[in-house]
Design a protein around this motif. Sequence first.
Motif, PDB file in Angstrom:
ATOM      1  N   ASP A 126     -11.636   5.762   3.612  1.00 38.55           N
ATOM      2  CA  ASP A 126     -12.839   6.106   2.862  1.00 38.55           C
ATOM      3  C   ASP A 126     -13.084   4.991   1.852  1.00 38.55           C
ATOM      4  O   ASP A 126     -12.344   4.868   0.878  1.00 38.55           O
ATOM      5  N   HIS A 127     -14.057   4.144   2.126  1.00 41.23           N
ATOM      6  CA  HIS A 127     -14.383   3.023   1.249  1.00 41.23           C
ATOM      7  C   HIS A 127     -13.168   2.115   1.029  1.00 41.23           C
ATOM      8  O   HIS A 127     -12.868   1.711  -0.085  1.00 41.23           O
ATOM      9  N   LEU A 128     -12.447   1.834   2.112  1.00 42.12           N
ATOM     10  CA  LEU A 128     -11.264   0.957   2.147  1.00 42.12           C
ATOM     11  C   LEU A 128     -10.056   1.534   1.416  1.00 42.12           C
ATOM     12  O   LEU A 128      -9.108   0.818   1.101  1.00 42.12           O
ATOM     13  N   GLU A 129     -10.061   2.826   1.167  1.00 46.23           N
ATOM     14  CA  GLU A 129      -8.920   3.531   0.585  1.00 46.23           C
ATOM     15  C   GLU A 129      -8.402   4.525   1.610  1.00 46.23           C
ATOM     16  O   GLU A 129      -9.173   5.160   2.320  1.00 46.23           O
ATOM     17  N   CYS A 130      -7.086   4.667   1.680  1.00 50.62           N
ATOM     18  CA  CYS A 130      -6.474   5.595   2.623  1.00 50.62           C
ATOM     19  C   CYS A 130      -6.521   7.014   2.072  1.00 50.62           C
ATOM     20  O   CYS A 130      -6.175   7.255   0.912  1.00 50.62           O
ATOM     21  N   THR A 131      -6.942   7.961   2.915  1.00 53.89           N
ATOM     22  CA  THR A 131      -6.999   9.362   2.504  1.00 53.89           C
ATOM     23  C   THR A 131      -5.935  10.223   3.184  1.00 53.89           C
ATOM     24  O   THR A 131      -5.906  11.434   2.976  1.00 53.89           O
ATOM     25  N   ALA A 132      -5.057   9.596   3.989  1.00 62.75           N
ATOM     26  CA  ALA A 132      -3.972  10.355   4.611  1.00 62.75           C
ATOM     27  C   ALA A 132      -3.016  10.822   3.514  1.00 62.75           C
ATOM     28  O   ALA A 132      -2.893  10.187   2.467  1.00 62.75           O
ATOM     29  N   SER A 133      -2.331  11.909   3.748  1.00 58.05           N
ATOM     30  CA  SER A 133      -1.378  12.396   2.738  1.00 58.05           C
ATOM     31  C   SER A 133      -0.173  11.475   2.632  1.00 58.05           C
ATOM     32  O   SER A 133       0.476  11.406   1.594  1.00 58.05           O
ATOM     33  N   GLY A 134       0.126  10.759   3.688  1.00 65.54           N
ATOM     34  CA  GLY A 134       1.215   9.788   3.713  1.00 65.54           C
ATOM     35  C   GLY A 134       1.112   8.999   4.997  1.00 65.54           C
ATOM     36  O   GLY A 134       0.432   9.428   5.933  1.00 65.54           O
ATOM     37  N   VAL A 135       1.739   7.855   5.052  1.00 63.42           N
ATOM     38  CA  VAL A 135       1.713   7.035   6.258  1.00 63.42           C
ATOM     39  C   VAL A 135       3.127   6.665   6.678  1.00 63.42           C
ATOM     40  O   VAL A 135       4.031   6.588   5.851  1.00 63.42           O
ATOM     41  N   ASP A 136       3.291   6.451   7.970  1.00 64.17           N
ATOM     42  CA  ASP A 136       4.545   5.966   8.526  1.00 64.17           C
ATOM     43  C   ASP A 136       4.322   4.519   8.944  1.00 64.17           C
ATOM     44  O   ASP A 136       3.295   4.191   9.541  1.00 64.17           O
ATOM     45  N   VAL A 137       5.277   3.657   8.626  1.00 64.86           N
ATOM     46  CA  VAL A 137       5.209   2.256   8.996  1.00 64.86           C
ATOM     47  C   VAL A 137       6.341   1.968   9.966  1.00 64.86           C
ATOM     48  O   VAL A 137       7.480   2.401   9.753  1.00 64.86           O
ATOM     49  N   GLY A 138       6.022   1.256  11.036  1.00 55.41           N
ATOM     50  CA  GLY A 138       7.028   0.910  12.040  1.00 55.41           C
ATOM     51  C   GLY A 138       6.466  -0.109  13.002  1.00 55.41           C
ATOM     52  O   GLY A 138       5.335  -0.575  12.857  1.00 55.41           O
ATOM     53  N   ALA A 139       7.258  -0.455  14.003  1.00 54.37           N
ATOM     54  CA  ALA A 139       6.837  -1.447  14.994  1.00 54.37           C
ATOM     55  C   ALA A 139       5.692  -0.898  15.828  1.00 54.37           C
ATOM     56  O   ALA A 139       5.692   0.256  16.233  1.00 54.37           O
ATOM     57  N   GLY A 140       4.709  -1.749  16.046  1.00 59.14           N
ATOM     58  CA  GLY A 140       3.556  -1.430  16.884  1.00 59.14           C
ATOM     59  C   GLY A 140       3.120  -2.732  17.519  1.00 59.14           C
ATOM     60  O   GLY A 140       3.938  -3.472  18.055  1.00 59.14           O
ATOM     61  N   ALA A 141       1.843  -3.054  17.420  1.00 64.38           N
ATOM     62  CA  ALA A 141       1.338  -4.341  17.906  1.00 64.38           C
ATOM     63  C   ALA A 141       1.941  -5.492  17.104  1.00 64.38           C
ATOM     64  O   ALA A 141       2.090  -6.595  17.599  1.00 64.38           O
ATOM     65  N   ASP A 142       2.292  -5.225  15.865  1.00 67.63           N
ATOM     66  CA  ASP A 142       2.954  -6.178  14.969  1.00 67.63           C
ATOM     67  C   ASP A 142       4.319  -5.611  14.608  1.00 67.63           C
ATOM     68  O   ASP A 142       4.579  -4.423  14.812  1.00 67.63           O
ATOM     69  N   PRO A 143       5.211  -6.424  14.021  1.00 68.05           N
ATOM     70  CA  PRO A 143       6.534  -5.893  13.634  1.00 68.05           C
ATOM     71  C   PRO A 143       6.457  -4.745  12.636  1.00 68.05           C
ATOM     72  O   PRO A 143       7.324  -3.884  12.608  1.00 68.05           O
ATOM     73  N   ALA A 144       5.391  -4.713  11.816  1.00 75.02           N
ATOM     74  CA  ALA A 144       5.218  -3.654  10.825  1.00 75.02           C
ATOM     75  C   ALA A 144       3.775  -3.184  10.867  1.00 75.02           C
ATOM     76  O   ALA A 144       2.873  -3.885  10.425  1.00 75.02           O
ATOM     77  N   ASP A 145       3.543  -1.991  11.418  1.00 77.69           N
ATOM     78  CA  ASP A 145       2.201  -1.426  11.542  1.00 77.69           C
ATOM     79  C   ASP A 145       2.129  -0.065  10.865  1.00 77.69           C
ATOM     80  O   ASP A 145       3.130   0.650  10.767  1.00 77.69           O
ATOM     81  N   CYS A 146       0.929   0.306  10.455  1.00 83.06           N
ATOM     82  CA  CYS A 146       0.672   1.662   9.986  1.00 83.06           C
ATOM     83  C   CYS A 146       0.570   2.539  11.225  1.00 83.06           C
ATOM     84  O   CYS A 146      -0.409   2.457  11.976  1.00 83.06           O
ATOM     85  N   LEU A 147       1.572   3.353  11.459  1.00 78.30           N
ATOM     86  CA  LEU A 147       1.601   4.202  12.648  1.00 78.30           C
ATOM     87  C   LEU A 147       0.731   5.453  12.484  1.00 78.30           C
ATOM     88  O   LEU A 147       0.552   6.202  13.441  1.00 78.30           O
ATOM     89  N   THR A 148       0.181   5.657  11.294  1.00 81.98           N
ATOM     90  CA  THR A 148      -0.684   6.792  11.019  1.00 81.98           C
ATOM     91  C   THR A 148      -2.134   6.457  11.374  1.00 81.98           C
ATOM     92  O   THR A 148      -2.983   7.349  11.409  1.00 81.98           O
ATOM     93  N   PHE A 149      -2.427   5.199  11.662  1.00 79.78           N
ATOM     94  CA  PHE A 149      -3.778   4.785  12.030  1.00 79.78           C
ATOM     95  C   PHE A 149      -4.315   5.687  13.137  1.00 79.78           C
ATOM     96  O   PHE A 149      -3.629   5.962  14.120  1.00 79.78           O
ATOM     97  N   ALA A 150      -5.529   6.159  12.950  1.00 77.70           N
ATOM     98  CA  ALA A 150      -6.210   6.992  13.943  1.00 77.70           C
ATOM     99  C   ALA A 150      -7.664   6.553  14.018  1.00 77.70           C
ATOM    100  O   ALA A 150      -8.347   6.541  13.004  1.00 77.70           O
ATOM    101  N   PRO A 151      -8.140   6.162  15.204  1.00 84.93           N
ATOM    102  CA  PRO A 151      -9.527   5.704  15.330  1.00 84.93           C
ATOM    103  C   PRO A 151     -10.516   6.749  14.830  1.00 84.93           C
ATOM    104  O   PRO A 151     -10.321   7.946  15.039  1.00 84.93           O
TER     105      PRO A 151
END
Length: 103
Positions: A77-102
């Motif tokens: 929302d306006h370049l701010e995250c509104t998730a209650s929390g995020v998980d970071v781990g390996a994805g397309a990069d060594p460290a990705d936001c795994l909470t990302f949802a299109p």
Amino acid sequence: MEGDRRDMTTMNLPIVSSCSVDGCSYNHDHDCHAGAITVTGSAGAACGTFVHTADKGGVDAHGHVGACHRADCRHNDHLECTASGVDVGAGADPADCLTFAPA
């Protein structure tokens, strides 16, 4: 404030719930200690704060999400995250936001 935008102080920024990225300076026993991470707009949703080094850095608290450049995420929302929390781990990069949802 306009619309449904939240007052984004460091006290109510979403926390980094977990980080499974070994080798990051801010990762202490799978707990992020960066003051605030930035999720970048690269392929995937990379943790732009990732620093690959054995030296430990950061703060004596849980890391937070300071900014998100992925405007196409439903939690953005306006370049701010509104998730209650995020998980970071390996994805397309060594460290990705795994909470990302299109959006």
